[in-house]
Scaffold this motif. Structure first.
Motif, short mmCIF file in Angstrom:
data_model
loop_
_atom_site.label_atom_id
_atom_site.label_comp_id
_atom_site.label_asym_id
_atom_site.label_seq_id
_atom_site.Cartn_x
_atom_site.Cartn_y
_atom_site.Cartn_z
N HIS A 29 22.13 -42.92 -24.16
CA HIS A 29 21.44 -42.97 -22.88
C HIS A 29 21.64 -41.69 -22.07
O HIS A 29 20.71 -41.22 -21.39
N LEU A 33 18.70 -39.10 -20.75
CA LEU A 33 18.54 -38.67 -19.36
C LEU A 33 18.47 -37.15 -19.28
O LEU A 33 17.59 -36.59 -18.61
N VAL A 37 15.18 -34.86 -18.06
CA VAL A 37 15.31 -33.89 -16.97
C VAL A 37 14.86 -32.50 -17.45
O VAL A 37 14.13 -31.79 -16.75
N VAL A 104 24.98 -44.23 -17.62
CA VAL A 104 23.68 -44.07 -16.96
C VAL A 104 23.29 -45.40 -16.32
O VAL A 104 23.22 -46.42 -17.00
N LEU A 111 19.17 -43.93 -10.16
CA LEU A 111 18.73 -42.80 -10.99
C LEU A 111 18.09 -41.71 -10.14
O LEU A 111 18.39 -40.52 -10.29
N VAL A 117 16.30 -35.81 -10.79
CA VAL A 117 15.71 -37.03 -11.32
C VAL A 117 14.71 -37.59 -10.31
O VAL A 117 15.10 -38.10 -9.26
N THR A 121 10.95 -39.41 -14.17
CA THR A 121 12.12 -39.34 -15.04
C THR A 121 12.85 -40.67 -15.07
O THR A 121 13.24 -41.16 -16.14
N ALA A 122 13.05 -41.27 -13.91
CA ALA A 122 13.73 -42.56 -13.85
C ALA A 122 12.98 -43.63 -14.63
O ALA A 122 13.58 -44.43 -15.35
N VAL A 125 13.57 -43.18 -18.39
CA VAL A 125 14.91 -43.63 -18.77
C VAL A 125 14.99 -45.16 -18.76
O VAL A 125 15.53 -45.77 -19.69
#
Length: 218
Positions: A29, A33, A37, A104, A111, A117, A121-122, A125
């Motif tokens: 994880h 992330l 990013v 994470v 996040l 982030v 992006t969040a 994830v």
């Protein structure tokens, strides 16, 4: 696009690719992330080339902090905006260690509180790591949503809200992967390859390119 058409749209994409996944390479994880990013305004191919050696060395936020900003830059200097990205990755790694036990968080607000982030992006994830029904609207999804009539909106957030409202089960977890891949490889920005599109008859785009080698109207 009507409800029955939307179901058929995703049914066909799912039939062709039953288990869609991100094209970013990662082992856990935290690496996911970091990869997401780094992928901002960069290609997944370029990110993967840069992170293969990095991820053999760095598997945890603790190890990332120990590597340091300069060490990280050496790994990712081929990626656009690598200076600011390195700064953000080191900062978010330190916060994960300090505030989240090195894990994470499976929470959008937690996040998006991390440096570098954003909502997109969040959402990636949450979807890829935790199986959440999120829709990470990048340029591909924004284009496909508007061009096909699946989810029209003037902003990525507006398209995301339309997808949240319209995408049916059992397609909600995989939807953003299908849409990204469709936009990346078939429904391309300059010249969509409508002649080989599996959902061309469901699409509302008026200027379809129905012959190989054809050109889209300006």
């Amino acid at each position: 696009m009507k409800r029955e058409q939307i179901f058929e749209f995703f049914r066909r994409l799912a039939e062709l690719n039953p288990s869609p996944e991100t094209e970013l390479e990662f082992g856990n994880h935290f690496q996911l992330l970091v990869a997401v990013v780094l992928s901002a305004q960069s290609t997944d191919v370029g990110v993967n080339k840069a992170t293969r050696a990095l991820f053999r060395e760095v598997k945890t936020p603790e190890q990332m902090v120990a590597l340091g900003e300069d060490g990280l830059k050496e790994h990712i200097k081929t990626i656009g905006l690598f200076n600011s990205k390195a700064r953000n990755v080191i900062a978010l790694s330190a916060i994960l260690v300090r505030d989240h036990g090195g894990e994470v968080p499976a929470d959008r607000d937690a996040l998006t509180a991390l440096p570098g982030v954003g909502r997109k992006t969040a959402n990636v994830v949450l979807n890829c790591a935790f199986g959440a029904e999120t829709f990470a609207v990048d340029t591909h999804i924004f284009r496909v949503g508007n061009r096909t009539g699946l989810a029209k909106g003037k902003t990525p957030l507006a398209v995301e809200k339309q997808l949240e409202k319209k995408v049916p089960q059992p397609f909600r977890v995989g939807a953003h992967h299908w849409l990204i891949l469709h936009g990346r490889y078939i429904c391309k920005a300059r010249t969509p390859e409508c002649w080989r599109c599996p959902v061309v008859d469901l699409c509302a785009f008026k200027d379809k390119v129905l012959q190989k080698g054809g050109k889209a109207k300006a």
